[in-house]
Design a protein around this motif. Sequence first.
Motif, mmCIF file in Angstrom:
data_model
loop_
_atom_site.group_PDB
_atom_site.id
_atom_site.type_symbol
_atom_site.label_atom_id
_atom_site.label_comp_id
_atom_site.label_asym_id
_atom_site.label_seq_id
_atom_site.Cartn_x
_atom_site.Cartn_y
_atom_site.Cartn_z
ATOM 1 N N ILE A 121 0.857 -1.184 0.000
ATOM 2 C CA ILE A 121 0.000 0.000 0.000
ATOM 3 C C ILE A 121 0.892 1.232 0.000
ATOM 4 N N ASP A 122 0.539 2.221 -0.819
ATOM 5 C CA ASP A 122 1.301 3.477 -0.818
ATOM 6 C C ASP A 122 0.589 4.483 0.083
ATOM 7 N N PRO A 123 1.285 5.564 0.420
ATOM 8 C CA PRO A 123 0.669 6.569 1.306
ATOM 9 C C PRO A 123 -0.577 7.186 0.670
ATOM 10 N N PRO A 172 -12.574 11.137 -4.489
ATOM 11 C CA PRO A 172 -13.948 11.439 -4.080
ATOM 12 C C PRO A 172 -14.081 11.646 -2.573
ATOM 13 N N HIS A 173 -15.093 12.357 -2.208
ATOM 14 C CA HIS A 173 -15.475 12.583 -0.810
ATOM 15 C C HIS A 173 -14.426 13.398 -0.037
ATOM 16 N N ASP A 174 -13.660 14.200 -0.766
ATOM 17 C CA ASP A 174 -12.631 15.042 -0.147
ATOM 18 C C ASP A 174 -11.640 14.238 0.696
ATOM 19 N N LEU A 175 -11.350 13.023 0.266
ATOM 20 C CA LEU A 175 -10.391 12.171 0.956
ATOM 21 C C LEU A 175 -9.141 12.004 0.108
ATOM 22 N N LEU A 176 -8.058 11.641 0.757
ATOM 23 C CA LEU A 176 -6.861 11.211 0.046
ATOM 24 C C LEU A 176 -6.943 9.697 -0.086
ATOM 25 N N TRP A 177 -6.372 9.183 -1.183
ATOM 26 C CA TRP A 177 -6.512 7.767 -1.494
ATOM 27 C C TRP A 177 -5.148 7.115 -1.681
ATOM 28 N N SER A 178 -5.112 5.826 -1.384
ATOM 29 C CA SER A 178 -3.936 4.985 -1.566
ATOM 30 C C SER A 178 -4.246 3.938 -2.627
ATOM 31 N N HIS A 179 -3.187 3.280 -3.091
ATOM 32 C CA HIS A 179 -3.327 2.143 -3.988
ATOM 33 C C HIS A 179 -2.915 0.893 -3.220
ATOM 34 N N LEU A 180 -3.681 -0.158 -3.368
ATOM 35 C CA LEU A 180 -3.414 -1.433 -2.733
ATOM 36 C C LEU A 180 -3.152 -2.440 -3.844
ATOM 37 N N VAL A 181 -1.979 -3.085 -3.833
ATOM 38 C CA VAL A 181 -1.609 -4.050 -4.873
ATOM 39 C C VAL A 181 -0.996 -5.291 -4.239
ATOM 40 N N SER A 182 -0.861 -6.330 -5.043
ATOM 41 C CA SER A 182 -0.106 -7.510 -4.642
ATOM 42 C C SER A 182 1.043 -7.663 -5.623
ATOM 43 N N ASP A 183 2.182 -8.119 -5.114
ATOM 44 C CA ASP A 183 3.287 -8.396 -6.027
ATOM 45 C C ASP A 183 3.430 -9.899 -6.271
ATOM 46 N N SER A 184 2.341 -10.651 -5.928
ATOM 47 C CA SER A 184 2.394 -12.089 -6.202
ATOM 48 C C SER A 184 1.172 -12.616 -6.948
ATOM 49 N N SER A 185 -0.042 -12.141 -6.585
ATOM 50 C CA SER A 185 -1.218 -12.630 -7.317
ATOM 51 C C SER A 185 -2.429 -11.722 -7.096
ATOM 52 N N ILE A 186 -3.255 -11.667 -8.096
ATOM 53 C CA ILE A 186 -4.495 -10.896 -7.994
ATOM 54 C C ILE A 186 -5.422 -11.559 -6.974
ATOM 55 N N GLY A 187 -5.382 -12.888 -6.891
ATOM 56 C CA GLY A 187 -6.184 -13.601 -5.898
ATOM 57 C C GLY A 187 -5.828 -13.175 -4.481
ATOM 58 N N GLU A 188 -4.526 -13.048 -4.204
ATOM 59 C CA GLU A 188 -4.084 -12.580 -2.896
ATOM 60 C C GLU A 188 -4.618 -11.170 -2.629
ATOM 61 N N LEU A 189 -4.582 -10.341 -3.646
ATOM 62 C CA LEU A 189 -5.065 -8.967 -3.518
ATOM 63 C C LEU A 189 -6.553 -8.931 -3.197
ATOM 64 N N HIS A 190 -7.347 -9.709 -3.944
ATOM 65 C CA HIS A 190 -8.794 -9.737 -3.691
ATOM 66 C C HIS A 190 -9.096 -10.257 -2.280
ATOM 67 N N ALA A 191 -8.379 -11.271 -1.846
ATOM 68 C CA ALA A 191 -8.605 -11.829 -0.501
ATOM 69 C C ALA A 191 -8.278 -10.798 0.573
ATOM 70 N N VAL A 251 -8.784 3.776 5.679
ATOM 71 C CA VAL A 251 -8.448 2.361 5.892
ATOM 72 C C VAL A 251 -6.941 2.099 5.858
ATOM 73 N N TYR A 252 -6.143 3.126 5.628
ATOM 74 C CA TYR A 252 -4.687 2.942 5.489
ATOM 75 C C TYR A 252 -4.071 2.246 6.709
ATOM 76 N N GLU A 253 -4.302 2.776 7.902
ATOM 77 C CA GLU A 253 -3.682 2.209 9.114
ATOM 78 C C GLU A 253 -4.147 0.774 9.356
ATOM 79 N N ARG A 254 -5.415 0.501 9.090
ATOM 80 C CA ARG A 254 -5.926 -0.858 9.276
ATOM 81 C C ARG A 254 -5.283 -1.811 8.280
ATOM 82 N N ALA A 255 -5.075 -1.359 7.044
ATOM 83 C CA ALA A 255 -4.413 -2.201 6.041
ATOM 84 C C ALA A 255 -3.006 -2.580 6.502
ATOM 85 N N VAL A 256 -2.280 -1.611 7.027
ATOM 86 C CA VAL A 256 -0.931 -1.879 7.525
ATOM 87 C C VAL A 256 -0.997 -2.824 8.729
#
Length: 105
Positions: A5-7, A13-32, A55-60
């Motif tokens: 996840i990046d900062p 939208p909704h006057d929020l800042l957004w991050s990108h969430l990716v997987s470097d191994s599989s799209i299945g891992e990302l969806h899960a 959701v950034y802190e919770r993702a970390v």
Amino acid sequence: MSVLIDPPNWPGPHDLLWSHLVSDSSIGELHAFAELLGVPRRAFDRDHYDVPETVYERAVALGAEAVPSRELVTRLIASGLRRRKVRPGTDGSRMDPDSSGMASL
């Protein structure tokens, strides 16, 4: 192999800042991971999820590796999972001329 996840630096939208969430191994891992995080599937865009700063802190805390945006893109490309946006009706050439890939992630 991990979920990254990046900062939350990207205005959205909704006057929020957004991050990108990716997987470097599989799209299945990302969806899960996104499901575990409570991120709806509609937030998925080709090869990543757009997630709000709320959701950034919770993702970390759940195990996502916090990395700078450039590293996220570099690792996504190296994984072979990068899917660039293309113009409809073209030969598949890049839509965004920015070579860093950051603006069009």
